[in-house]
Design a protein around this motif. Structure first.
Motif, PDB file in Angstrom:
ATOM      1  N   GLU A  14     -55.686  -1.705 -22.770  1.00 31.45           N
ATOM      2  CA  GLU A  14     -55.185  -1.129 -21.509  1.00 31.45           C
ATOM      3  C   GLU A  14     -55.454  -2.150 -20.412  1.00 31.45           C
ATOM      4  OE1 GLU A  14     -57.277   2.451 -20.603  1.00 31.45           O
ATOM      5  OE2 GLU A  14     -56.984   3.240 -22.613  1.00 31.45           O
ATOM      6  N   ARG A  15     -54.480  -2.403 -19.564  1.00 28.59           N
ATOM      7  CA  ARG A  15     -54.711  -3.261 -18.396  1.00 28.59           C
ATOM      8  C   ARG A  15     -54.793  -2.351 -17.178  1.00 28.59           C
ATOM      9  NH1 ARG A  15     -55.423  -7.688 -20.969  1.00 28.59           N
ATOM     10  NH2 ARG A  15     -53.806  -8.452 -22.342  1.00 28.59           N
ATOM     11  N   ILE A  16     -55.903  -2.437 -16.468  1.00 28.45           N
ATOM     12  CA  ILE A  16     -56.155  -1.512 -15.358  1.00 28.45           C
ATOM     13  C   ILE A  16     -55.633  -2.108 -14.055  1.00 28.45           C
ATOM     14  CG2 ILE A  16     -57.978  -0.223 -14.143  1.00 28.45           C
ATOM     15  CD1 ILE A  16     -57.673   0.434 -17.207  1.00 28.45           C
ATOM     16  N   VAL A  17     -54.991  -1.279 -13.262  1.00 26.52           N
ATOM     17  CA  VAL A  17     -54.476  -1.750 -11.969  1.00 26.52           C
ATOM     18  C   VAL A  17     -55.653  -1.929 -11.007  1.00 26.52           C
ATOM     19  CG1 VAL A  17     -52.984  -1.181 -10.007  1.00 26.52           C
ATOM     20  CG2 VAL A  17     -52.324  -0.496 -12.328  1.00 26.52           C
ATOM     21  N   VAL A  18     -55.771  -3.149 -10.450  1.00 26.42           N
ATOM     22  CA  VAL A  18     -56.820  -3.416  -9.463  1.00 26.42           C
ATOM     23  C   VAL A  18     -56.134  -3.722  -8.129  1.00 26.42           C
ATOM     24  CG1 VAL A  18     -58.743  -4.923  -8.825  1.00 26.42           C
ATOM     25  CG2 VAL A  18     -58.368  -4.346 -11.232  1.00 26.42           C
ATOM     26  N   PRO A  19     -56.400  -2.943  -7.089  1.00 24.01           N
ATOM     27  CA  PRO A  19     -55.728  -3.182  -5.799  1.00 24.01           C
ATOM     28  C   PRO A  19     -56.062  -4.582  -5.268  1.00 24.01           C
ATOM     29  CG  PRO A  19     -56.958  -1.118  -5.762  1.00 24.01           C
ATOM     30  CD  PRO A  19     -57.336  -1.810  -7.026  1.00 24.01           C
ATOM     31  N   ALA A  20     -55.069  -5.224  -4.673  1.00 26.68           N
ATOM     32  CA  ALA A  20     -55.268  -6.597  -4.171  1.00 26.68           C
ATOM     33  C   ALA A  20     -55.895  -6.556  -2.776  1.00 26.68           C
ATOM     34  CB  ALA A  20     -53.935  -7.333  -4.143  1.00 26.68           C
ATOM     35  N   MET A  21     -57.152  -6.165  -2.695  1.00 25.56           N
ATOM     36  CA  MET A  21     -57.853  -6.091  -1.402  1.00 25.56           C
ATOM     37  C   MET A  21     -58.939  -7.147  -1.375  1.00 25.56           C
ATOM     38  SD  MET A  21     -56.576  -3.400   0.176  1.00 25.56           S
ATOM     39  CE  MET A  21     -57.739  -2.723   1.347  1.00 25.56           C
ATOM     40  N   GLU A  22     -59.192  -7.711  -0.190  1.00 27.16           N
ATOM     41  CA  GLU A  22     -60.245  -8.714  -0.083  1.00 27.16           C
ATOM     42  C   GLU A  22     -61.612  -8.010   0.030  1.00 27.16           C
ATOM     43  OE1 GLU A  22     -60.160 -11.227   3.403  1.00 27.16           O
ATOM     44  OE2 GLU A  22     -61.665 -12.579   2.556  1.00 27.16           O
ATOM     45  N   PRO A  23     -62.563  -8.339  -0.855  1.00 28.96           N
ATOM     46  CA  PRO A  23     -63.870  -7.673  -0.788  1.00 28.96           C
ATOM     47  C   PRO A  23     -64.531  -7.813   0.588  1.00 28.96           C
ATOM     48  CG  PRO A  23     -63.689  -8.925  -2.824  1.00 28.96           C
ATOM     49  CD  PRO A  23     -62.466  -9.257  -2.019  1.00 28.96           C
ATOM     50  N   LEU A  24     -64.424  -9.005   1.211  1.00 33.97           N
ATOM     51  CA  LEU A  24     -65.090  -9.198   2.515  1.00 33.97           C
ATOM     52  C   LEU A  24     -64.480  -8.281   3.571  1.00 33.97           C
ATOM     53  CD1 LEU A  24     -67.256 -10.792   4.074  1.00 33.97           C
ATOM     54  CD2 LEU A  24     -65.469 -12.419   4.716  1.00 33.97           C
TER      55      LEU A  24
END
Ligand SMILES: NC(=O)c1ccc[n+]([C@@H]2O[C@H](COP(=O)([O-])OP(=O)(O)OC[C@H]3O[C@@H](n4cnc5c(N)ncnc54)[C@H](O)[C@@H]3O)[C@@H](O)[C@H]2O)c1
Length: 345
Positions: A290-300
């Protein structure tokens, strides 16, 4: 006309509230990390980026010009003009600067590691606890990494058997003010402290000096009750930059790449041969991925937004002074173990 929203913001010494629309922010230290804080604050709703301070006047002025904010020669004049600061100086300066801000009732976001020594971290934790209306947040940024946030959701309900953290970097470009345990392993220790409330029942740690006279490559193995193994490798010797977490659970094997922001969940299938009646083709299915969707947000961005929101809404941050103290305590224990084993060699 829309009504103005006023936020409780900076506590007065008498316990009353001062109300304002935006948090006035200053950045102390405009080196590598400080410049990232400046970029993020300059684009953040509800943050009014006011100015910077750096002992290197040329650099401070250049960054102030770039973001069209004020340059303050000394920290006290910056503090006079803001409600909150980000402290991005080298770690040895953190203690004195955080204390000075708390004395002046200014909210603080301080980069990791919290302080250089445990005594300093304890004193700051106590000072923060005595100033309940002030937000003191420590920069354990990986807690805000969307890959870690999604990984936590994937792990919910699973029986974790082992976790392996890898944080590897080339020596060139690494921060050499502190050893690799304080610089890099502390990020993963912050996540371990977040994931497992219990203390490990045993800890082993080893290290190597390669390019400096301190620890450049560290390995730690933690054992938790009942039967969970956690291993951590932090290195500034590798040519490839790696930030990974692998999890072995009863249900699946999970690979999370914090750098490239992806998660794969490998699940067992029946493993039987599939027989197509008409064509006679037989094949065996591999494990399901399964490939999980990871939102493209900057951690900082997420981290600093949490800080500003906590100031505005008078909330407790996700990484408190106590969390910064706990991560430092853990990491210093590991560092002592490594130094002990290195002496023996
Ligand atoms: N969260 C992360 O992923 C991450 C990454 C890198 C560094 N850091 C942390 O950020 C902090 C800064 O690291 P860096 O790599 O940006 O360092 P840096 O050396 O690039 O920058 C530090 C800046 O602080 C200035 N400075 C020093 N003392 C000062 C003082 N008393 N007042 C004002 N300015 C002062 C220096 O002139 C310099 O410009 C360290 O604590 C480090 O551990 C965190």
């Amino acid at each position: 006309m829309t009504a103005k929203r006023w936020f409780p913001n900076r506590p007065f010494c008498d316990g009353g509230w001062q109300y304002m629309e935006q948090v006035r922010i200053g950045v102390i230290g405009t080196g590598r990390m400080g410049q990232n804080h400046c970029r993020v604050f300059s684009n953040m709703r509800h943050a009014k980026f006011v100015g910077v301070c750096d002992v290197n006047g040329d650099l401070g002025k250049e960054i102030a010009r770039k973001y069209e904010v004020s340059y303050f020669r000394d920290v006290d004049s910056l503090i006079e003009n803001v409600d909150a600061v980000s402290i991005c100086t080298p770690t040895p300066q953190h203690y004195e600067l955080v204390m000075r801000c708390l004395d002046r009732n200014v909210h603080v976001m301080v980069e990791k590691p919290f302080t250089e020594t445990l005594e300093q971290a304890r004193a700051l934790k106590e000072a923060a606890e005595s100033k309940r209306k002030l937000v003191v947040q420590v920069g354990h940024i990986e807690k805000f990494n969307p890959t870690f946030i999604e990984l936590r959701k994937v792990l919910e309900g699973m029986t974790i058997l082992a976790m392996n953290f890898n944080r590897l970097s080339p020596f060139q470009g690494s921060n050499v003010d502190v050893d690799v345990v304080l610089d890099l392993m502390i990020h993963d220790i912050g996540l371990v402290v977040d994931l497992f409330e219990a203390e490990p029942i045993s800890m082993d740690a080893y290290g190597l000096s390669v390019f400096s006279d301190t620890i450049d490559h560290g390995l730690a193995v933690l054992r938790y009750d009942p039967g969970l193994l956690v291993s951590l490798t932090a290195s500034r010797v590798t040519e490839q930059k790696v930030r990974g977490i692998n999890v072995t659970s009863k249900e699946a094997y999970i690979e999370a790449d914090l750098l490239n922001k992806n998660i794969s969940v490998h699940r067992r299938t029946l493993g039987d041969y599939v027989n197509h009646k008409n064509s006679g083709v037989k094949y065996r299915q591999e494990s399901l991925i399964e490939r999980i969707v990871v939102p493209a947000m900057e951690p900082l961005f997420l981290e600093l937004q949490d800080f500003v929101n906590c100031v505005i809404e008078n909330k407790t941050p996700q990484v408190t002074a106590a969390d910064g103290y706990n991560a430092l305590r853990f990491v210093l224990l590991l560092r002592d173990k490594i130094l002990e084993t290195m002496k023996v060699q």
